[in-house]
Design an enzyme around this catalytic site. Structure first.
Site, PDB file in Angstrom:
ATOM      1  N   HIS A   1      -4.550  -1.248   8.227  1.00 15.93           N
ATOM      2  CA  HIS A   1      -3.441  -0.721   7.532  1.00 15.93           C
ATOM      3  C   HIS A   1      -2.126  -1.185   8.461  1.00 15.93           C
ATOM      4  O   HIS A   1      -1.841  -0.333   9.522  1.00 15.93           O
ATOM      5  CB  HIS A   1      -3.632   1.060   7.404  1.00 15.93           C
ATOM      6  CG  HIS A   1      -2.883   1.345   6.586  1.00 15.93           C
ATOM      7  ND1 HIS A   1      -2.583   1.495   5.081  1.00 15.93           N
ATOM      8  CD2 HIS A   1      -1.656   2.405   7.036  1.00 15.93           C
ATOM      9  CE1 HIS A   1      -1.829   2.208   4.928  1.00 15.93           C
ATOM     10  NE2 HIS A   1      -1.011   2.757   5.941  1.00 15.93           N
TER      11      HIS A   1
ATOM     12  N   ASP B   1      -8.766  -2.145   5.873  1.00 15.32           N
ATOM     13  CA  ASP B   1      -7.850  -0.677   5.791  1.00 15.32           C
ATOM     14  C   ASP B   1      -8.808   0.462   5.469  1.00 15.32           C
ATOM     15  O   ASP B   1      -9.440   0.515   4.360  1.00 15.32           O
ATOM     16  CB  ASP B   1      -6.944  -1.040   4.719  1.00 15.32           C
ATOM     17  CG  ASP B   1      -5.779  -0.175   4.805  1.00 15.32           C
ATOM     18  OD1 ASP B   1      -5.875   1.050   5.023  1.00 15.32           O
ATOM     19  OD2 ASP B   1      -4.627  -0.455   4.152  1.00 15.32           O
TER      20      ASP B   1
ATOM     21  N   SER C   1       2.255   1.642   2.893  1.00 15.83           N
ATOM     22  CA  SER C   1       1.704   2.821   2.883  1.00 15.83           C
ATOM     23  C   SER C   1       2.631   3.798   2.125  1.00 15.83           C
ATOM     24  O   SER C   1       2.780   3.579   0.741  1.00 15.83           O
ATOM     25  CB  SER C   1       1.858   3.255   4.271  1.00 15.83           C
ATOM     26  OG  SER C   1       0.821   4.537   4.251  1.00 15.83           O
TER      27      SER C   1
END
Length: 345
Positions: free
Chosen positions: A170, A135, A47
């Site tokens: 994610h 995600d 991320s």
């Protein structure tokens, strides 16, 4: 009057030392100095940590061998627009992905002015990129642009590995630890399987960067050291007071042939939020223990000044306009930590 020290007292003392050194990290101290190979550094992240990994790879390409980018967008995606560009850079705007050609133009301009290493330094690097099909934080069109950026920058196709078919959310992916595969939730570590076998993302990305590796240690021998980050960056950087370093036993004895891997957590994933999950349960240390890798876990926390409510690495410019260059306060701090580990003046 001195108290007599008996063998029984010594046994209790030894037991205490062993217990405190094997549970969690040691108390914060100065980052130790090692003599790891300065040309064998690699970096990865999830991320915001993935955006930061790309920034580090591009800014210091002369001395970085490769990068692992898990759910991250291309270099300098936010440009000078800051948070206003976040939705596009995270792939949230349908049919409007980031434009990697514009990012490459910016990188070339920075390189021409000496603010980052020459772009040609990327061409012998190895890049692992990952995007889960479930995600809902950083969508695949943003991660596609990361792959395109590196290819446009001259990284040969065979040196770029893009894993983008797994139905994960994610997260960093482990064989067993964390949430179910499709989760998009804290601690942003999930376990997934491929053909009935747990997917070991740390091992996959490290093997892509370094080539064939020794099998991971079931229990990584070594030590987690908590160190003072204030030596490298003050509170205005958004970085936490402490960072962490995994030192395998082999490197503690002789670090001359060891390598450094920088593992960058994502938003809401620092020790202040998820405890030791990121630095102990993502699999990096297991591979590091058997392959002479020092693993550096820098930390950034949520803050109001600078404005960083979710504890993300700076890929939007909250620390200033130089955030994606060598002069960026967070990039410079991490590079100084790596220089300490490699014995670079």
């Amino acid at each position: 009057m001195l108290r007599q020290i008996t063998p029984r007292h010594l046994l209790f003392a030894l037991a205490f030392v062993l217990l405190t050194s094997s549970v969690g990290a040691q108390a914060s101290t100065a980052l130790p100095s090692f003599k790891a190979d300065p040309m064998q550094t690699s970096v990865s992240g999830l991320s915001s940590g993935a955006f930061m990994a790309v920034q580090y790879q591009v800014a210091f390409s002369k001395s970085v061998r490769g990068a692992g980018v898990v759910a991250g967008g291309p270099y300098y995606c936010a440009g000078t627009l800051g948070y206003a560009a976040a939705a596009i850079c995270m792939g949230m705007v349908p049919f409007m992905p980031p434009n990697p050609a514009l990012m490459l133009d910016a990188a070339q301009a920075f390189a021409a002015s000496g603010q980052i290493d020459p772009i040609a330094g990327l061409q012998d690097d190895r890049i692992y990129v990952y995007s889960g099909t479930k995600d809902t934080v950083v969508y695949q069109q943003a991660v596609d642009a990361t792959v395109d950026f590196f290819k446009l920058a001259g990284v040969p196709v065979q040196q770029v590995k893009y894993v983008n078919k797994m139905p994960s959310g994610h997260a960093l992916i482990t064989p067993k630890f964390g949430n179910t595969c499709a989760a998009n939730a804290a601690p942003y570590i999930s376990h997934c399987s491929v053909k009935g076998r747990g997917y070991d993302q740390a091992g996959d990305l490290l093997a892509h960067i370094y080539g064939p590796l020794n099998a991971p240690a079931a229990t990584p021998a070594g030590q987690i050291v908590a160190f003072n980050q204030r030596e490298f960056a003050d509170a205005s950087s958004g970085m936490a007071d402490e960072g962490y370093l995994y030192v395998p036993t082999s490197c503690a004895k002789d670090s001359s042939n060891c390598k450094v891997h920088i593992a960058l957590h994502g938003c809401e994933q620092s020790v202040a939020v998820v405890g030791n999950d990121f630095y102990s349960d993502t699999g990096y240390n297991n591979w590091a223990a058997s392959n002479r890798l020092l693993v550096l876990y820098p930390q950034v926390n949520a803050s109001s000044i600078p404005y960083n409510p979710k504890g993300c690495w700076d890929w939007v410019g909250y620390t200033g306009p130089a955030y994606a260059t060598k002069a960026g306060v967070q990039l410079a701090a991490i590079k100084a930590m790596v220089d300490r580990l490699t014995g670079t003046p």
